[in-house]
Design a protein around this motif. Structure first.
Motif, PDB file in Angstrom:
ATOM      1  N   GLY A 249       0.818  -1.481   0.467  1.00 33.27           N
ATOM      2  CA  GLY A 249       0.081  -0.192  -0.412  1.00 33.27           C
ATOM      3  C   GLY A 249       0.601   1.843  -0.348  1.00 33.27           C
ATOM      4  O   GLY A 249       0.664   2.225   0.507  1.00 33.27           O
TER       5      GLY A 249
ATOM      6  N   GLY B  80       0.797   0.300  -5.230  1.00 32.17           N
ATOM      7  CA  GLY B  80       0.110  -0.209  -4.505  1.00 32.17           C
ATOM      8  C   GLY B  80      -1.760   0.123  -4.839  1.00 32.17           C
ATOM      9  O   GLY B  80      -2.291   0.261  -5.749  1.00 32.17           O
TER      10      GLY B  80
ATOM     11  N   GLU C 132      -1.278  -3.889   3.056  1.00 30.39           N
ATOM     12  CA  GLU C 132      -0.279  -3.511   3.624  1.00 30.39           C
ATOM     13  C   GLU C 132       0.158  -3.579   5.324  1.00 30.39           C
ATOM     14  O   GLU C 132      -0.427  -3.309   5.802  1.00 30.39           O
ATOM     15  CB  GLU C 132      -0.605  -2.232   3.917  1.00 30.39           C
TER      16      GLU C 132
ATOM     17  N   SER D 296       6.885   6.826   0.122  1.00 33.94           N
ATOM     18  CA  SER D 296       6.213   6.495  -0.561  1.00 33.94           C
ATOM     19  C   SER D 296       5.882   8.127   0.822  1.00 33.94           C
ATOM     20  O   SER D 296       4.978   8.825  -0.592  1.00 33.94           O
ATOM     21  CB  SER D 296       4.651   6.229  -0.141  1.00 33.94           C
TER      22      SER D 296
ATOM     23  N   TRP E 135      10.586  -4.659  -1.315  1.00 35.85           N
ATOM     24  CA  TRP E 135      10.404  -5.845  -0.804  1.00 35.85           C
ATOM     25  C   TRP E 135       9.659  -7.018  -1.436  1.00 35.85           C
ATOM     26  O   TRP E 135       9.893  -8.031  -1.401  1.00 35.85           O
ATOM     27  CB  TRP E 135       9.527  -5.701   0.131  1.00 35.85           C
TER      28      TRP E 135
ATOM     29  N   GLY F  22      18.314  13.016  -0.361  1.00 31.61           N
ATOM     30  CA  GLY F  22      19.399  12.568  -1.073  1.00 31.61           C
ATOM     31  C   GLY F  22      19.484  11.428  -0.433  1.00 31.61           C
ATOM     32  O   GLY F  22      19.280  10.570   0.260  1.00 31.61           O
TER      33      GLY F  22
ATOM     34  N   TYR G  21      13.452   2.957   0.876  1.00 26.86           N
ATOM     35  CA  TYR G  21      14.114   2.125   0.134  1.00 26.86           C
ATOM     36  C   TYR G  21      14.038   2.528  -1.282  1.00 26.86           C
ATOM     37  O   TYR G  21      11.834   2.697  -1.160  1.00 26.86           O
ATOM     38  CB  TYR G  21      14.054   0.583   0.724  1.00 26.86           C
TER      39      TYR G  21
ATOM     40  N   PRO H 261      12.588   0.971  -4.525  1.00 30.39           N
ATOM     41  CA  PRO H 261      13.156  -0.039  -5.232  1.00 30.39           C
ATOM     42  C   PRO H 261      14.394   0.230  -7.013  1.00 30.39           C
ATOM     43  O   PRO H 261      14.007   0.467  -7.891  1.00 30.39           O
ATOM     44  CB  PRO H 261      12.158  -0.435  -5.179  1.00 30.39           C
TER      45      PRO H 261
ATOM     46  N   MET I 229      14.558   5.876  -8.415  1.00 33.78           N
ATOM     47  CA  MET I 229      14.334   6.479  -8.528  1.00 33.78           C
ATOM     48  C   MET I 229      12.473   8.498  -8.825  1.00 33.78           C
ATOM     49  O   MET I 229      12.411   8.926  -8.349  1.00 33.78           O
ATOM     50  CB  MET I 229      15.046   7.771  -8.807  1.00 33.78           C
TER      51      MET I 229
ATOM     52  N   GLY J 203       9.319   6.335  -8.386  1.00 29.38           N
ATOM     53  CA  GLY J 203       8.004   6.487  -8.104  1.00 29.38           C
ATOM     54  C   GLY J 203       6.920   7.091  -7.499  1.00 29.38           C
ATOM     55  O   GLY J 203       5.906   6.309  -8.069  1.00 29.38           O
TER      56      GLY J 203
HETATM   57  C1  LIG Z   1      14.971  10.467  -0.382  1.00 22.77           C
HETATM   58  C2  LIG Z   1      13.896   9.763  -1.259  1.00 22.77           C
HETATM   59  C3  LIG Z   1      13.544  11.231  -2.108  1.00 22.77           C
HETATM   60  C4  LIG Z   1      12.706  10.436  -3.280  1.00 22.77           C
HETATM   61  N1  LIG Z   1      12.231  11.055  -3.833  1.00 22.77           N
HETATM   62  C5  LIG Z   1      10.990  11.237  -5.137  1.00 22.77           C
HETATM   63  C6  LIG Z   1      10.647  11.828  -5.868  1.00 22.77           C
HETATM   64  O1  LIG Z   1      11.039  13.382  -5.334  1.00 22.77           O
HETATM   65  N2  LIG Z   1      10.064  11.974  -6.907  1.00 22.77           N
HETATM   66  C7  LIG Z   1       9.805  10.415  -7.318  1.00 22.77           C
HETATM   67  O2  LIG Z   1       9.161  10.786  -8.242  1.00 22.77           O
HETATM   68  N3  LIG Z   1       9.979   9.677  -6.086  1.00 22.77           N
HETATM   69  C8  LIG Z   1      11.112  10.025  -5.055  1.00 22.77           C
HETATM   70  N4  LIG Z   1      11.380   8.543  -4.583  1.00 22.77           N
HETATM   71  C9  LIG Z   1      11.381   7.719  -4.699  1.00 22.77           C
HETATM   72  C10 LIG Z   1       9.944   6.735  -4.262  1.00 22.77           C
HETATM   73  O3  LIG Z   1       9.688   7.379  -2.578  1.00 22.77           O
HETATM   74  C11 LIG Z   1       9.952   4.965  -5.052  1.00 22.77           C
HETATM   75  O4  LIG Z   1      10.149   5.059  -5.645  1.00 22.77           O
HETATM   76  C12 LIG Z   1       8.054   5.019  -4.449  1.00 22.77           C
HETATM   77  O5  LIG Z   1       8.181   4.867  -2.942  1.00 22.77           O
HETATM   78  C13 LIG Z   1       8.228   3.511  -4.190  1.00 22.77           C
HETATM   79  O6  LIG Z   1       6.722   2.892  -4.256  1.00 22.77           O
HETATM   80  P1  LIG Z   1       6.500   2.417  -3.953  1.00 22.77           P
HETATM   81  O7  LIG Z   1       4.543   2.093  -3.844  1.00 22.77           O
HETATM   82  O8  LIG Z   1       6.501   0.924  -5.233  1.00 22.77           O
HETATM   83  O9  LIG Z   1       7.096   1.374  -2.886  1.00 22.77           O
HETATM   84  P2  LIG Z   1       7.059   2.313  -1.121  1.00 22.77           P
HETATM   85  O10 LIG Z   1       7.101   3.557  -0.897  1.00 22.77           O
HETATM   86  O11 LIG Z   1       7.794   1.678  -0.606  1.00 22.77           O
HETATM   87  O12 LIG Z   1       5.346   0.812  -1.077  1.00 22.77           O
HETATM   88  C14 LIG Z   1       5.686  -0.411  -0.763  1.00 22.77           C
HETATM   89  C15 LIG Z   1       4.682  -0.543   0.180  1.00 22.77           C
HETATM   90  O13 LIG Z   1       5.166  -2.601   0.044  1.00 22.77           O
HETATM   91  C16 LIG Z   1       4.673  -2.627   1.619  1.00 22.77           C
HETATM   92  N5  LIG Z   1       5.043  -3.930   1.017  1.00 22.77           N
HETATM   93  C17 LIG Z   1       6.140  -4.532   1.391  1.00 22.77           C
HETATM   94  N6  LIG Z   1       6.161  -5.816   1.311  1.00 22.77           N
HETATM   95  C18 LIG Z   1       5.293  -6.392   1.082  1.00 22.77           C
HETATM   96  C19 LIG Z   1       4.118  -7.071   2.359  1.00 22.77           C
HETATM   97  N7  LIG Z   1       5.110  -8.550   1.715  1.00 22.77           N
HETATM   98  N8  LIG Z   1       2.711  -7.399   2.387  1.00 22.77           N
HETATM   99  C20 LIG Z   1       2.557  -6.295   2.674  1.00 22.77           C
HETATM  100  N9  LIG Z   1       2.404  -5.218   2.929  1.00 22.77           N
HETATM  101  C21 LIG Z   1       4.419  -5.201   2.002  1.00 22.77           C
HETATM  102  C22 LIG Z   1       5.559  -1.957   2.370  1.00 22.77           C
HETATM  103  O14 LIG Z   1       4.793  -1.759   3.676  1.00 22.77           O
HETATM  104  C23 LIG Z   1       5.457  -0.653   1.577  1.00 22.77           C
HETATM  105  O15 LIG Z   1       4.291   0.278   2.125  1.00 22.77           O
HETATM  106  C24 LIG Z   1      12.402   9.361  -3.036  1.00 22.77           C
HETATM  107  C25 LIG Z   1      12.634   8.276  -2.341  1.00 22.77           C
HETATM  108  C26 LIG Z   1      13.875   8.930  -1.346  1.00 22.77           C
HETATM  109  C27 LIG Z   1      13.901   7.528  -1.135  1.00 22.77           C
END
Ligand SMILES: Cc1cc2nc3c(=O)[nH]c(=O)nc-3n(C[C@H](O)[C@H](O)[C@H](O)COP(=O)(O)OP(=O)(O)OC[C@H]3O[C@@H](n4cnc5c(N)ncnc54)[C@H](O)[C@@H]3O)c2cc1C
Length: 415
Positions: free
Chosen positions: A10, A14, A32, A41, A254, A309, A353, A355, A381, A383
């Motif tokens: 979530g 997601g 989530e 996120s 993850w 950063g 983190y 991905p 970077m 997401g």
């Molecule tokens: C310092 C920093 C700055 C950033 N700035 C930007 C920006 O300006 N613009 C941009 O586009 N991106 C930016 N990003 C990147 C962006 O944050 C990520 O690419 C994005 O959050 C990825 O989204 P996601 O939903 O794939 O993963 P996540 O945000 O990591 O969410 C994954 C979710 O899945 C859940 N999960 C995982 N495994 C399981 C499981 N087995 N069961 C249940 N739940 C689970 C986790 O708890 C989490 O809530 C930045 C990242 C960082 C670290």
């Protein structure tokens, strides 16, 4: 035909996928595990960046990465360790860092980013999550940095993305709210920024209002296959199994562990990054910016200012690396001279983190590993930037429609 879509994760990907599937008339369950943190996120820099059309794997990145590894305050670090996944990832990264890869990826990243920006703008007509459409400034401290950015601006214009090279005076005129000590900047007027926590809260509210179910504090631990080879249920930490017609993996960094047993090996490293949010900054820029030489992102969010950063590839652990945080903070007064290190003394760092697949492109699509599984992860970077378009594509894939983008197969999870 309405079906039950089970989404693992979530975070922004997601949740955006859940909303898109609900809009298509499906029943949706989001699982989530850690809703208070939500992966990367909530605390990210909130930038929506059509300007980021160059994938992380690009010529010169390996050499620059090796140079940066020698400095404990540098923006990029790989902790050397005997880990086969890391070694394989490094080899793939090195192989992908070619001009050809950049040229093939750039139009696809541009198209995805512009579509995502459009979807954000559409949602912002009805909902307020702090979307500001004022562009992005790539601030350059040195003339050398400005010359390099000007080169990127040229490539952007060749792709049809507006980009202006500005001297220090023209940059100051564009954002008079903040004092800058720079050689100049490149301005990308189509970029935007928003408040990621407000976007997440908005989408969660819309999901619940549309009848979607969000299972908080429930960890997915794997899948159970039926005799026809399709996924039948998601296994969970509570012992319950969640049956679904289609499954979407959006677990951020993850994700690889959840599909290994299905025979799908997603090469991915967690790229740890930090942010610090100043509640009462001495100056509040109007336009989000990246300090190009320092690789630090600065985003006004309401009355606060977020600085983010570093990319630390060192596995997943709870350690906060103070040296790297100092590296981020040192850069701020160099570009914004009214700011001081002491302003951040009381601010708690956040980390998340990213991905990161080795070729810098998300894993988005169906997989041979299971007929009813869609993978939506590895956005590195970008997401937040690509969340709405990813959701839209997941909706199409769930309905067995084409994704609607040229060269979409470059994102195949089976690549
Ligand atoms: C310092 C920093 C700055 C950033 N700035 C930007 C920006 O300006 N613009 C941009 O586009 N991106 C930016 N990003 C990147 C962006 O944050 C990520 O690419 C994005 O959050 C990825 O989204 P996601 O939903 O794939 O993963 P996540 O945000 O990591 O969410 C994954 C979710 O899945 C859940 N999960 C995982 N495994 C399981 C499981 N087995 N069961 C249940 N739940 C689970 C986790 O708890 C989490 O809530 C930045 C990242 C960082 C670290």
């Amino acid at each position: 035909m309405s079906r039950h879509i089970v989404i693992i994760g979530g975070g922004v990907i997601g949740l955006s996928s859940a909303l898109a599937c609900l809009k298509r008339g499906h029943r949706v369950t989001v699982v989530e595990g850690d809703p208070a943190r939500r992966g990367a996120s909530l605390g990210n820099a909130g930038m929506v960046v059509p300007s980021h059309f160059v994938p992380l794997a690009a010529p010169g990145m390996v050499a620059m990465g090796l140079k940066w590894m020698l400095s404990p305050e540098s923006p990029f670090y790989i902790k050397p360790r005997l880990d086969w996944d890391l070694i394989a990832w490094g080899i793939k990264f090195w192989r992908a860092s070619t001009q050809r890869h950049v040229e093939q990826s750039a139009p696809l990243l541009r198209d995805l980013s512009l579509a995502s920006r459009g979807l954000y703008a559409e949602l912002a007509e009805k909902e307020d999550f702090g979307l500001v459409k004022k562009g992005l400034l790539m601030l350059c401290k040195t003339q050398h940095g400005l010359d390099e950015e000007a080169h990127t601006a040229e490539k952007a214009r060749a792709l049809g993305l507006p980009a202006e090279v500005l001297d220090a005076t023209a940059t100051a005129a564009l954002d008079p709210a903040v004092t800058m000590d720079i050689a100049g900047s490149v301005y990308f007027p189509q970029d935007c920024h928003l408040q990621p926590d407000r976007y997440v809260a908005t989408v969660l509210r819309l999901i619940r209002a549309a009848g979607g179910s969000v299972l908080d504090e429930v960890q997915a631990t794997g899948f159970r296959k039926s005799s026809d080879g399709r996924l039948a249920t998601a296994l969970t930490s509570t012992g319950d199994e969640i049956a679904g017609d289609e499954f979407v993996l959006a677990g951020g960094a993850w994700s690889p562990g959840l599909v290994r047993d299905l025979g799908l090996r997603l090469s991915m490293q967690a790229g740890k990054g930090y942010s610090l949010t100043l509640p009462d900054p001495v100056e509040l820029p109007r336009i989000c910016a990246i300090f190009t030489e320092a690789r630090v992102a600065v985003t006004p969010m309401g009355s606060t200012l977020r600085i983010g950063g570093t990319m630390e590839i060192a596995g997943m652990n709870e350690t906060v690396n103070q040296r790297r945080i100092e590296g981020i903070l040192k850069a701020v007064p160099q570009y914004y001279p009214k700011f001081r290190r002491e302003h951040f003394n009381e601010v708690q760092p956040w980390y998340g983190y990213r991905p990161c697949p080795p070729d810098g492109l998300p894993y988005l699509g169906r997989t041979r590993a299971a007929d009813n599984l869609v993978i939506a992860t590895g956005h590195g970077m970008m997401g937040l930037s690509l969340a709405p378009v990813t959701g839209d594509i997941v909706g199409r894939l769930v309905d067995r429609e084409p994704a609607g983008f040229d060269r979409f197969e470059m994102l195949s999870p089976d690549r």
